[in-house]
Design a protein around this motif. Structure first.
Motif, PDB file in Angstrom:
ATOM      1  N   SER A 114      46.607  39.065  40.431  1.00  0.00           N
ATOM      2  CA  SER A 114      45.552  38.736  40.970  1.00  0.00           C
ATOM      3  C   SER A 114      44.434  39.241  40.135  1.00  0.00           C
ATOM      4  CB  SER A 114      45.251  39.185  42.572  1.00  0.00           C
ATOM      5  OG  SER A 114      44.047  39.023  43.199  1.00  0.00           O
ATOM      6  N   HIS A 133      41.787  36.770  38.208  1.00  0.00           N
ATOM      7  CA  HIS A 133      40.181  36.610  38.115  1.00  0.00           C
ATOM      8  C   HIS A 133      39.695  36.984  36.997  1.00  0.00           C
ATOM      9  CE1 HIS A 133      39.671  36.009  42.565  1.00  0.00           C
ATOM     10  NE2 HIS A 133      40.883  36.472  42.709  1.00  0.00           N
ATOM     11  N   SER A 176      37.617  34.108  34.555  1.00  0.00           N
ATOM     12  CA  SER A 176      36.193  34.299  34.212  1.00  0.00           C
ATOM     13  C   SER A 176      35.970  34.441  32.684  1.00  0.00           C
ATOM     14  CB  SER A 176      35.686  35.727  34.825  1.00  0.00           C
ATOM     15  OG  SER A 176      34.270  36.061  34.642  1.00  0.00           O
ATOM     16  N   TRP A 188      47.704  31.652  38.041  1.00  0.00           N
ATOM     17  CA  TRP A 188      46.469  31.183  38.847  1.00  0.00           C
ATOM     18  C   TRP A 188      46.572  30.391  40.203  1.00  0.00           C
ATOM     19  CZ3 TRP A 188      43.314  28.431  34.429  1.00  0.00           C
ATOM     20  CH2 TRP A 188      42.738  29.095  33.770  1.00  0.00           C
ATOM     21  N   SER A 199      45.958  32.035  43.697  1.00  0.00           N
ATOM     22  CA  SER A 199      44.557  32.580  43.914  1.00  0.00           C
ATOM     23  C   SER A 199      44.130  31.649  45.205  1.00  0.00           C
ATOM     24  CB  SER A 199      43.668  32.272  42.700  1.00  0.00           C
ATOM     25  OG  SER A 199      44.258  32.892  41.659  1.00  0.00           O
ATOM     26  N   SER A 221      38.116  30.840  45.248  1.00  0.00           N
ATOM     27  CA  SER A 221      37.993  31.861  44.091  1.00  0.00           C
ATOM     28  C   SER A 221      37.853  30.858  42.703  1.00  0.00           C
ATOM     29  CB  SER A 221      39.174  32.853  44.040  1.00  0.00           C
ATOM     30  OG  SER A 221      40.414  31.962  43.712  1.00  0.00           O
ATOM     31  N   GLU A 249      34.008  33.889  42.153  1.00  0.00           N
ATOM     32  CA  GLU A 249      34.408  34.734  41.371  1.00  0.00           C
ATOM     33  C   GLU A 249      36.094  34.768  41.192  1.00  0.00           C
ATOM     34  OE1 GLU A 249      33.053  38.585  42.865  1.00  0.00           O
ATOM     35  OE2 GLU A 249      31.179  38.226  42.373  1.00  0.00           O
TER      36      GLU A 249
END
Length: 290
Positions: A30, A34, A38, A72, A75, A79, A290
């Motif tokens: 996780s 993220h 990003s 991913w 998720s 997000s 995010e």
């Protein structure tokens, strides 16, 4: 992602790939999902190199969907990695189903509306237009306004879902007509059977009671005729010719109602994805994605 070299921002680090293949803690995955989402988005936003954009665009094509999915796919839809995962899946799906999506679009959007304007699709679209739109939406998320790309994606899947709904409705109507035709044939067969039985009963009865009408049996002798013989032989002949009652078994794809149900299921999934995109756009504008 995981590599500091700016020339390959979309290449997964081999060490990361090995760790994922060997199994990672869900919390670590996780955090990695993220951070990687990003970093990838930020890095591409700060480059003008078209090769970098192309590499990001074809990330799933080159790395494979499985490794990206492990990073991913789990998720949350609200997000950044969850939204990017849905964007990459949308592009892959659009490119693999160009012809059917173009047809669905023509069904649902015979003339240009606000939806086609937002999605950026010319009406009627060709297969090449669908491919170009798929790339444009994903690249726009990295090089343009992320929220606008989300809204384009949402508008696009809305139209496709609408087209699936139309096709499901047509198939349901076709199923009803087929069922009505089968019922009419069934009633006709039952009526014919009733008439055959009545005829057999009339032929087998005389003034002195049942006639001893004879029929030839295999050993050459004669036996009294059964008043239902002709009816049973007729039914047997129909079955031998494949004219008996339709079996409920068989390929599901040939059943209009089953196909319609599958289309509606896909449309429902697309509508959920559309809501995810719109919610993602809203969160992005609030600085909360995010």
């Amino acid at each position: 992602m995981g590599s500091s070299r700016p020339s390959r921002p979309a290449q997964l680090d081999p060490a990361l790939t090995e760790k994922m293949a060997g199994g990672m803690d869900p919390e670590e995955i996780s955090e990695m999902s993220h951070a990687s989402a990003s970093a990838l988005l930020d890095r591409v936003h700060h480059t003008q190199d078209p090769q970098v954009v192309q590499r990001v665009l074809t990330l799933v094509d080159r790395e494979g969907v499985d490794i990206i999915a492990e990073l991913w796919s789990h998720s949350e839809p609200d997000s950044l990695p969850g939204i990017l995962w849905r964007l990459y899946l949308l592009r892959t799906w659009m490119r693999r189903n160009q012809a059917s999506i173009a047809r669905l679009w023509r069904v649902a959007e015979p003339e240009e509306t606000a939806a086609s304007a937002i999605a950026g699709v010319d009406t009627p679209p060709s297969e090449a237009d669908i491919t170009a739109t798929a790339d444009s939406i994903l690249s726009g998320a990295f090089t343009g306004d992320f929220a606008v790309a989300m809204e384009r994606a949402a508008a696009f899947v809305d139209v496709v879902a609408k087209g699936l709904g139309f096709e499901a409705k047509v198939l349901t109507m076709r199923a009803r007509k087929q069922e009505a035709a089968r019922n009419a044939k069934r009633q006709a067969r039952l009526e014919q059977l009733r008439q055959d039985i009545e005829r057999a009963e009339r032929d087998g009865l005389g003034e002195d009671g049942p006639q001893a009408a004879a029929t030839q049996v295999p050993d050459g002798s004669e036996r009294p005729a059964n008043r239902y013989d002709s009816t049973l032989e007729h039914a047997d002949a129909r079955f031998r010719k494949g004219m008996g009652p339709a079996s409920t078994a068989g390929p599901a794809s040939k059943d209009p109602r089953t196909v319609a149900a599958r289309l509606m299921h896909t449309a429902s999934n697309l509508m959920t994805t559309s809501r995810d995109f719109r919610h993602g756009a809203s969160l992005w504008r609030q600085g909360k994605l995010e």
